[in-house]
Each structure stands twice: as structure tokens, then as C-alpha cells.
Design an enzyme around this catalytic site. Structure first.
Site, PDB file in Angstrom:
ATOM      1  N   ILE A   1       5.301   7.466  -8.058  1.00  0.00           N
ATOM      2  CA  ILE A   1       6.381   6.977  -7.207  1.00  0.00           C
ATOM      3  C   ILE A   1       5.704   6.087  -6.173  1.00  0.00           C
ATOM      4  O   ILE A   1       5.025   6.577  -5.275  1.00  0.00           O
ATOM      5  CB  ILE A   1       7.143   8.129  -6.532  1.00  0.00           C
ATOM      6  CG1 ILE A   1       7.782   9.030  -7.591  1.00  0.00           C
ATOM      7  CG2 ILE A   1       8.209   7.574  -5.591  1.00  0.00           C
ATOM      8  CD1 ILE A   1       8.535  10.214  -7.013  1.00  0.00           C
ATOM      9  N   PRO A   2       5.845   4.771  -6.278  1.00  0.00           N
ATOM     10  CA  PRO A   2       4.963   3.852  -5.556  1.00  0.00           C
ATOM     11  C   PRO A   2       5.342   3.631  -4.086  1.00  0.00           C
ATOM     12  O   PRO A   2       5.717   2.527  -3.675  1.00  0.00           O
ATOM     13  CB  PRO A   2       5.084   2.558  -6.364  1.00  0.00           C
ATOM     14  CG  PRO A   2       6.477   2.604  -6.910  1.00  0.00           C
ATOM     15  CD  PRO A   2       6.741   4.052  -7.211  1.00  0.00           C
ATOM     16  N   CYS A   3       5.193   4.657  -3.277  1.00  0.00           N
ATOM     17  CA  CYS A   3       5.468   4.506  -1.852  1.00  0.00           C
ATOM     18  C   CYS A   3       4.477   3.549  -1.196  1.00  0.00           C
ATOM     19  O   CYS A   3       4.746   3.026  -0.108  1.00  0.00           O
ATOM     20  CB  CYS A   3       5.457   5.867  -1.154  1.00  0.00           C
ATOM     21  SG  CYS A   3       3.925   6.793  -1.309  1.00  0.00           S
ATOM     22  N   HIS A   4       3.338   3.309  -1.861  1.00  0.00           N
ATOM     23  CA  HIS A   4       2.364   2.359  -1.314  1.00  0.00           C
ATOM     24  C   HIS A   4       2.902   0.929  -1.315  1.00  0.00           C
ATOM     25  O   HIS A   4       2.344   0.060  -0.650  1.00  0.00           O
ATOM     26  CB  HIS A   4       1.057   2.418  -2.123  1.00  0.00           C
ATOM     27  CG  HIS A   4       1.242   2.174  -3.586  1.00  0.00           C
ATOM     28  ND1 HIS A   4       1.542   3.183  -4.483  1.00  0.00           N
ATOM     29  CD2 HIS A   4       1.184   1.034  -4.327  1.00  0.00           C
ATOM     30  CE1 HIS A   4       1.652   2.672  -5.704  1.00  0.00           C
ATOM     31  NE2 HIS A   4       1.437   1.376  -5.636  1.00  0.00           N
TER      32      HIS A   4
END
Length: 280
Positions: free
Chosen positions: A245-248
Site C-alpha cells: 500500500i504505497p503511502c510513500h
């Protein structure tokens, strides 16, 4: 776990951190190589093997202007095209997450008392990670600079679950996400502990393409809650599944990358690494 891949990442991270701290003076290859105790030749080769591009090109991807450009053009066809190319024909990454399932109210309240959770440690291009799964899918992934601390964090999320250190098929499939060729990815299932609002935010994060970025206010718009930027920020920070889950990919509206649960340097490394792959 202190393998060569981890050692290489630590050197790359040190270099990225040094460049970030000394960006205004534009340190050259010799200066950065000296700081990580390598010859310029070996540093250039190591960095290019890791990132797929030269240190100089990588630095461009970490610049403020580059980030601003992505935010401005995030709906452009160029990024959709790059996204599909990066996935080697498997289609949009979000389509691989066809089963994002929230835990039941009982599972949520009782700390996972009825759950059996498998977990294992693995390598990634950004350091060691812990990955955990239930029979329904991945429930946790985090960068594990210290294994015991990482496991303690997992246990705090599900204090009443039964744990088994075992690398199952679900975990192994999810770890293909770190490969350059993602064509081996099957459908990745997620089994997440979160509120309805958090699940909505996390699903929106899955739709940010590789090489793309968005802002907290942008995510708020995507989920039809335009006044909820602060709540979105909290949900992004509570993301239980790093990288998948690409919160970056969520940054400040100014184009600055901002903080990251697993370290600002690691966030910069991931953003640059993905930017390189989105154009390959």
C-alpha cells in the site's frame, strides 16, 4: 540478517542521506563515494546496479521540481503509459488487489483472537522486512531494521492472535512486488484491520501509479472528503502494509517528500527507485 543486499542498501541510504543534506553544494561522485567508503568506480557501479540509473539521474528524481511536475501532471497519459510499461503487461497494479477485505467487527475488537497469523522476515531493496498473513491475505508488512522490534509491533496490532513463523505462499507472492519484472505477480489479497475511513484511504493509495505521487488533499478529493486532509494524513500514517500500500507516494502539496513511518531517507530511496522503473 545482515546480508550483502542489506549492506548495499545501507550504503545507498547513507549516500542518499548525504546528498539530501548537502544538496545545495551539489556534491560530486568522488565526494559521495568517499562518504560511503567506496572508490568512485565501485560506488557508481553499486548505485547503478541498485537503482538502475546513475546517482546523478537518481538525484534528479529526488528534486523538488521533479515532484512538482508529477503533481501537476499526475492525470497525464504519460504516467499511465509508464505505469503499464513498468508492470510488464500485467495491467494496473490496483487490479492485482481485487480483494481488499476489512476484518470483521469481532476480529477488530478482540485483537485478532480468532486469527492465526503466519509471519516471516525477508530482504527487500530497502532493507529487511517483516511480512505477515492470515488465511485471507496479507495483514502486515513493515521494514524491520530490528527483528524483535518489528515482531513486537506486529503483536501490538493483534495482541490476541496465534503466531507462527512461517513463509507461506501468500507472503511469497506478495514479495514479487520488489522484483523488476512483476509479471509473476498473482492477485494479492489484503486482510486489514482498519476503520471504514482508513480502508477507503488505503484503497485510494493503491491507485497511485508507480512513478506517480499525490498529496494528502489530493487523496481527500479522491475519496470525496475534500475537507478531511488531516484525517487522511492520519490514515496514511497508520498504513499497516508498507510498500504494497504505497503511502510513500503521498507527499506535501509543496512537492517536499515529508516524513515517513519507516524513515525519510527510505522514502526518498523508494520514490527514486520507482521513478527509475516507471520509465524503463
Amino acid at each position: 540478517m545482515n546480508t550483502q543486499q542489506t549492506i548495499n542498501y545501507e550504503r545507498i541510504a547513507d549516500a542518499i542521506n548525504y546528498i539530501g543534506l548537502n544538496f545545495k553544494t551539489q556534491p560530486d561522485l568522488d565526494e559521495v563515494a568517499e562518504k560511503v567508503n567506496l572508490s568512485p568506480f565501485h560506488f557508481q557501479r553499486l548505485f547503478t546496479d541498485w537503482a538502475g540509473i546513475s546517482p546523478k539521474k537518481f538525484l534528479q528524481y529526488l528534486s523538488l521540481e521533479h515532484a512538482k511536475g508529477i503533481l501537476k501532471d499526475q492525470q497525464a497519459t504519460l504516467f499511465d503509459t509508464a505505469y503499464h510499461t513498468g508492470l510488464s503487461g500485467t495491467g494496473r497494479l490496483h487490479d492485482l488487489f481485487i480483494n481488499l477485505e476489512g476484518m470483521t467487527p469481532a476480529e477488530y475488537k478482540n485483537g485478532g483472537a480468532a486469527l492465526t497469523i503466519n509471519y516471516s522476515f525477508a530482504e527487500s531493496p530497502f532493507g529487511n522486512i517483516i511480512v505477515a498473513s492470515t488465511p485471507k491475505g496479507i495483514c502486515h508488512m513493515a521494514f524491520a531494521d530490528d527483528q524483535q522490534t518489528a515482531f513486537d509491533e506486529l503483536q501490538r496490532q493483534f495482541p490476541n492472535a496465534t503466531y507462527r513463523q512461517f513463509a507461506d505462499t501468500t507472503q511469497q507472492n506478495a514479495l514479487f512486488i520488489f522484483r523488476k519484472d512483476w509479471s509473476q505477480l498473482s492477485n494479492i489479497k489484503l486482510h486489514l484491520k482498519g476503520t471504514a475511513f482508513q480502508l477507503k484511504v488505503w484503497e485510494a493509495l493503491l491507485k497511485i501509479p508507480i512513478g506517480g505521487l499525490n498529496t494528502y488533499s489530493g487523496i481527500a478529493q479522491k475519496i470525496d472528503s475534500p475537507n478531511a486532509s488531516r484525517a487522511v494524513g492520519s490514515a496514511v500514517g497508520d498504513n499497516p502494509v508498507a510498500f504494497l500500500i504505497p503511502c510513500h507516494r503521498v507527499i506535501k502539496s509543496t512537492g517536499e517528500f515529508g516524513q515517513y513511518h519507516w524513515g525519510a531517507t527510505r522514502k526518498s530511496a523508494i520514490i527514486g527507485w520507482e521513478a527509475a522503473r516507471s520509465i524503463q
